[in-house]
Design a protein around this motif. Structure first.
Motif, PDB file in Angstrom:
ATOM      1  N   ALA A  80      16.018  98.682  56.823  1.00 42.34           N
ATOM      2  CA  ALA A  80      14.936  98.010  57.545  1.00 42.34           C
ATOM      3  C   ALA A  80      15.327  97.751  59.000  1.00 42.34           C
ATOM      4  CB  ALA A  80      14.570  96.696  56.848  1.00 42.34           C
ATOM      5  N   SER A  81      16.556  97.339  59.233  1.00 43.77           N
ATOM      6  CA  SER A  81      17.024  97.089  60.604  1.00 43.77           C
ATOM      7  C   SER A  81      17.071  98.381  61.408  1.00 43.77           C
ATOM      8  CB  SER A  81      18.422  96.462  60.591  1.00 43.77           C
ATOM      9  OG  SER A  81      18.394  95.207  59.969  1.00 43.77           O
ATOM     10  N   ALA A  82      17.580  99.443  60.798  1.00 45.46           N
ATOM     11  CA  ALA A  82      17.668 100.733  61.488  1.00 45.46           C
ATOM     12  C   ALA A  82      16.276 101.254  61.836  1.00 45.46           C
ATOM     13  CB  ALA A  82      18.414 101.742  60.619  1.00 45.46           C
ATOM     14  N   ARG A  83      15.358 101.163  60.885  1.00 49.31           N
ATOM     15  CA  ARG A  83      13.978 101.624  61.140  1.00 49.31           C
ATOM     16  C   ARG A  83      13.323 100.835  62.265  1.00 49.31           C
ATOM     17  NH1 ARG A  83      12.363 102.220  55.501  1.00 49.31           N
ATOM     18  NH2 ARG A  83      12.279 104.444  55.196  1.00 49.31           N
ATOM     19  N   ARG A  84      13.440  99.510  62.198  1.00 43.73           N
ATOM     20  CA  ARG A  84      12.830  98.646  63.208  1.00 43.73           C
ATOM     21  C   ARG A  84      13.411  98.961  64.585  1.00 43.73           C
ATOM     22  NH1 ARG A  84      13.096  94.418  60.555  1.00 43.73           N
ATOM     23  NH2 ARG A  84      15.245  93.876  61.018  1.00 43.73           N
ATOM     24  N   PHE A  85      14.728  99.070  64.671  1.00 45.02           N
ATOM     25  CA  PHE A  85      15.383  99.371  65.941  1.00 45.02           C
ATOM     26  C   PHE A  85      14.912 100.717  66.498  1.00 45.02           C
ATOM     27  CE2 PHE A  85      18.788 101.525  68.219  1.00 45.02           C
ATOM     28  CZ  PHE A  85      18.961 100.655  69.278  1.00 45.02           C
ATOM     29  N   ALA A  86      14.906 101.753  65.659  1.00 45.25           N
ATOM     30  CA  ALA A  86      14.491 103.087  66.105  1.00 45.25           C
ATOM     31  C   ALA A  86      13.034 103.092  66.567  1.00 45.25           C
ATOM     32  CB  ALA A  86      14.714 104.107  64.995  1.00 45.25           C
ATOM     33  N   ASN A  87      12.173 102.397  65.847  1.00 51.12           N
ATOM     34  CA  ASN A  87      10.758 102.320  66.241  1.00 51.12           C
ATOM     35  C   ASN A  87      10.600 101.606  67.576  1.00 51.12           C
ATOM     36  OD1 ASN A  87       9.797 103.715  64.014  1.00 51.12           O
ATOM     37  ND2 ASN A  87       9.458 101.864  62.818  1.00 51.12           N
ATOM     38  N   GLU A  88      11.287 100.480  67.738  1.00 48.09           N
ATOM     39  CA  GLU A  88      11.198  99.727  68.990  1.00 48.09           C
ATOM     40  C   GLU A  88      11.764 100.517  70.168  1.00 48.09           C
ATOM     41  OE1 GLU A  88      13.154  96.016  68.154  1.00 48.09           O
ATOM     42  OE2 GLU A  88      11.510  95.312  66.873  1.00 48.09           O
ATOM     43  N   ALA A  89      12.771 101.343  69.907  1.00 47.59           N
ATOM     44  CA  ALA A  89      13.400 102.135  70.965  1.00 47.59           C
ATOM     45  C   ALA A  89      12.638 103.420  71.267  1.00 47.59           C
ATOM     46  CB  ALA A  89      14.835 102.466  70.571  1.00 47.59           C
ATOM     47  N   GLY A  90      11.630 103.740  70.457  1.00 44.36           N
ATOM     48  CA  GLY A  90      10.827 104.929  70.704  1.00 44.36           C
ATOM     49  C   GLY A  90      11.513 106.241  70.347  1.00 44.36           C
ATOM     50  N   VAL A  91      12.400 106.215  69.366  1.00 45.20           N
ATOM     51  CA  VAL A  91      13.102 107.429  68.958  1.00 45.20           C
ATOM     52  C   VAL A  91      12.105 108.402  68.322  1.00 45.20           C
ATOM     53  CG1 VAL A  91      14.848 108.362  67.380  1.00 45.20           C
ATOM     54  CG2 VAL A  91      15.286 106.233  68.614  1.00 45.20           C
ATOM     55  N   THR A  92      12.132 109.653  68.795  1.00 48.70           N
ATOM     56  CA  THR A  92      11.224 110.661  68.233  1.00 48.70           C
ATOM     57  C   THR A  92      11.969 111.800  67.540  1.00 48.70           C
ATOM     58  OG1 THR A  92      11.119 111.888  70.329  1.00 48.70           O
ATOM     59  CG2 THR A  92       9.436 110.178  69.950  1.00 48.70           C
ATOM     60  N   TYR A  93      13.304 111.822  67.624  1.00 44.05           N
ATOM     61  CA  TYR A  93      14.051 112.857  66.902  1.00 44.05           C
ATOM     62  C   TYR A  93      14.223 112.439  65.446  1.00 44.05           C
ATOM     63  CZ  TYR A  93      18.000 109.930  68.518  1.00 44.05           C
ATOM     64  OH  TYR A  93      18.838 108.895  68.830  1.00 44.05           O
ATOM     65  N   ASP A  94      14.647 113.379  64.602  1.00 45.98           N
ATOM     66  CA  ASP A  94      14.776 113.121  63.170  1.00 45.98           C
ATOM     67  C   ASP A  94      15.826 112.062  62.892  1.00 45.98           C
ATOM     68  OD1 ASP A  94      12.893 115.056  62.585  1.00 45.98           O
ATOM     69  OD2 ASP A  94      14.375 116.609  62.170  1.00 45.98           O
ATOM     70  N   LEU A  95      15.474 111.154  61.987  1.00 45.82           N
ATOM     71  CA  LEU A  95      16.394 110.089  61.605  1.00 45.82           C
ATOM     72  C   LEU A  95      16.637 110.108  60.103  1.00 45.82           C
ATOM     73  CD1 LEU A  95      15.048 107.120  63.730  1.00 45.82           C
ATOM     74  CD2 LEU A  95      17.112 108.470  64.134  1.00 45.82           C
ATOM     75  N   HIS A  96      17.882 109.888  59.764  1.00 49.38           N
ATOM     76  CA  HIS A  96      18.307 109.793  58.370  1.00 49.38           C
ATOM     77  C   HIS A  96      19.211 108.580  58.259  1.00 49.38           C
ATOM     78  CE1 HIS A  96      16.631 113.728  57.287  1.00 49.38           C
ATOM     79  NE2 HIS A  96      16.930 114.028  58.543  1.00 49.38           N
ATOM     80  N   ALA A  97      19.603 108.251  57.037  1.00 53.43           N
ATOM     81  CA  ALA A  97      20.452 107.083  56.825  1.00 53.43           C
ATOM     82  C   ALA A  97      21.601 107.431  55.884  1.00 53.43           C
ATOM     83  CB  ALA A  97      19.619 105.933  56.241  1.00 53.43           C
ATOM     84  N   ASP A  98      22.697 106.758  56.097  1.00 56.71           N
ATOM     85  CA  ASP A  98      23.895 106.852  55.267  1.00 56.71           C
ATOM     86  C   ASP A  98      24.348 105.414  55.018  1.00 56.71           C
ATOM     87  OD1 ASP A  98      26.247 107.684  54.010  1.00 56.71           O
ATOM     88  OD2 ASP A  98      27.241 108.277  55.866  1.00 56.71           O
ATOM     89  N   PRO A  99      23.612 104.693  54.146  1.00 57.15           N
ATOM     90  CA  PRO A  99      23.808 103.255  54.012  1.00 57.15           C
ATOM     91  C   PRO A  99      25.232 102.817  53.685  1.00 57.15           C
ATOM     92  CG  PRO A  99      21.829 103.932  52.854  1.00 57.15           C
ATOM     93  CD  PRO A  99      22.533 105.185  53.291  1.00 57.15           C
ATOM     94  N   ARG A 100      25.929 103.567  52.867  1.00 54.69           N
ATOM     95  CA  ARG A 100      27.296 103.179  52.488  1.00 54.69           C
ATOM     96  C   ARG A 100      28.355 103.870  53.330  1.00 54.69           C
ATOM     97  NH1 ARG A 100      26.211 103.880  46.184  1.00 54.69           N
ATOM     98  NH2 ARG A 100      27.054 105.912  46.724  1.00 54.69           N
ATOM     99  N   GLY A 101      27.967 104.801  54.188  1.00 55.35           N
ATOM    100  CA  GLY A 101      28.924 105.499  55.027  1.00 55.35           C
ATOM    101  C   GLY A 101      29.667 106.623  54.321  1.00 55.35           C
ATOM    102  N   ASP A 102      29.160 107.076  53.176  1.00 53.69           N
ATOM    103  CA  ASP A 102      29.822 108.141  52.420  1.00 53.69           C
ATOM    104  C   ASP A 102      29.897 109.439  53.229  1.00 53.69           C
ATOM    105  OD1 ASP A 102      30.073 106.435  50.204  1.00 53.69           O
ATOM    106  OD2 ASP A 102      28.133 107.069  49.396  1.00 53.69           O
ATOM    107  N   TYR A 103      28.760 109.849  53.813  1.00 54.56           N
ATOM    108  CA  TYR A 103      28.771 111.101  54.574  1.00 54.56           C
ATOM    109  C   TYR A 103      29.557 110.936  55.874  1.00 54.56           C
ATOM    110  CZ  TYR A 103      27.691 115.576  56.502  1.00 54.56           C
ATOM    111  OH  TYR A 103      27.841 116.830  57.024  1.00 54.56           O
ATOM    112  N   PHE A 104      29.446 109.785  56.497  1.00 52.31           N
ATOM    113  CA  PHE A 104      30.204 109.487  57.714  1.00 52.31           C
ATOM    114  C   PHE A 104      31.701 109.713  57.467  1.00 52.31           C
ATOM    115  CE2 PHE A 104      32.148 106.105  60.490  1.00 52.31           C
ATOM    116  CZ  PHE A 104      31.847 106.676  61.702  1.00 52.31           C
ATOM    117  N   ALA A 105      32.214 109.201  56.357  1.00 54.80           N
ATOM    118  CA  ALA A 105      33.621 109.388  56.007  1.00 54.80           C
ATOM    119  C   ALA A 105      33.925 110.859  55.729  1.00 54.80           C
ATOM    120  CB  ALA A 105      33.984 108.535  54.796  1.00 54.80           C
TER     121      ALA A 105
END
Length: 175
Positions: free
Chosen positions: A102-127
């Protein structure tokens, strides 16, 4: 009967994530294949998406960020500008990592991001991708080879220079 475990997108019944080795504090070096893990599509009901499926014939700028990360907030305008100016030749994808959806979505919407967004909530892919600090950006050739791994914020000049150095020869539609 116990419920099946949830995947990293919060969907019940998915397999548990594979453990990753985070013992190294150094970023990876040299060309390597983009890891084959999954992230969650933020616009599509948080369904898991294979990261390699994000490859569409264009070189990829894959940025790991979080709404709570000050340097991530600072570099977001450069990523948005690059996407607006060059999205026909390079794909920009942001992955909100270890962040509340919810925080990531709200931030991206407020910032006007138009590129593709995905999430890695636990950081598994990041690692799995060798992330070790925020923001982290992977510069990936159209064939899925990671050409460069950058940790730290990027400004307009940095982004243009790194794309030119590492991805310019991989463009689908040269000028």
């Amino acid at each position: 009967m116990a419920s099946p475990p949830a995947d990293s997108c919060g969907n019940a019944g998915a397999a548990a994530p594979v453990a990753t080795n985070r013992s190294s504090l150094q970023p990876p070096s040299g060309p390597d294949a983009l890891p084959s893990g999954r992230v969650c599509a933020m616009k599509n009901g948080e369904e898991p998406v294979a990261v390699r499926d994000l490859l569409d014939g264009r070189p990829l700028v894959l940025n790991f960020w979080a709404s709570w990360c000050g340097p991530c907030v600072q570099e977001l305008p450069a990523l948005q500008r690059f996407h607006s100016d060059h999205g026909d030749r390079y794909r920009v994808v942001g992955v909100a990592t270890q962040d509340a959806l919810a925080s990531a979505r709200r931030f991206a919407n407020e910032a006007g991001v138009t590129y593709d967004l995905h999430a890695d909530p636990r950081g598994d892919y990041f690692a799995e991708a060798g992330g070790w600090g925020w923001p982290t950006t992977l510069f990936v050739a159209a064939d899925g080879t990671v050409r460069y791994h950058h940790s730290g914020p990027l400004d307009n000049d940095d982004l243009d220079r790194l794309v030119s150095e590492h991805l310019e020869n991989d463009r689908q539609n040269p000028d």
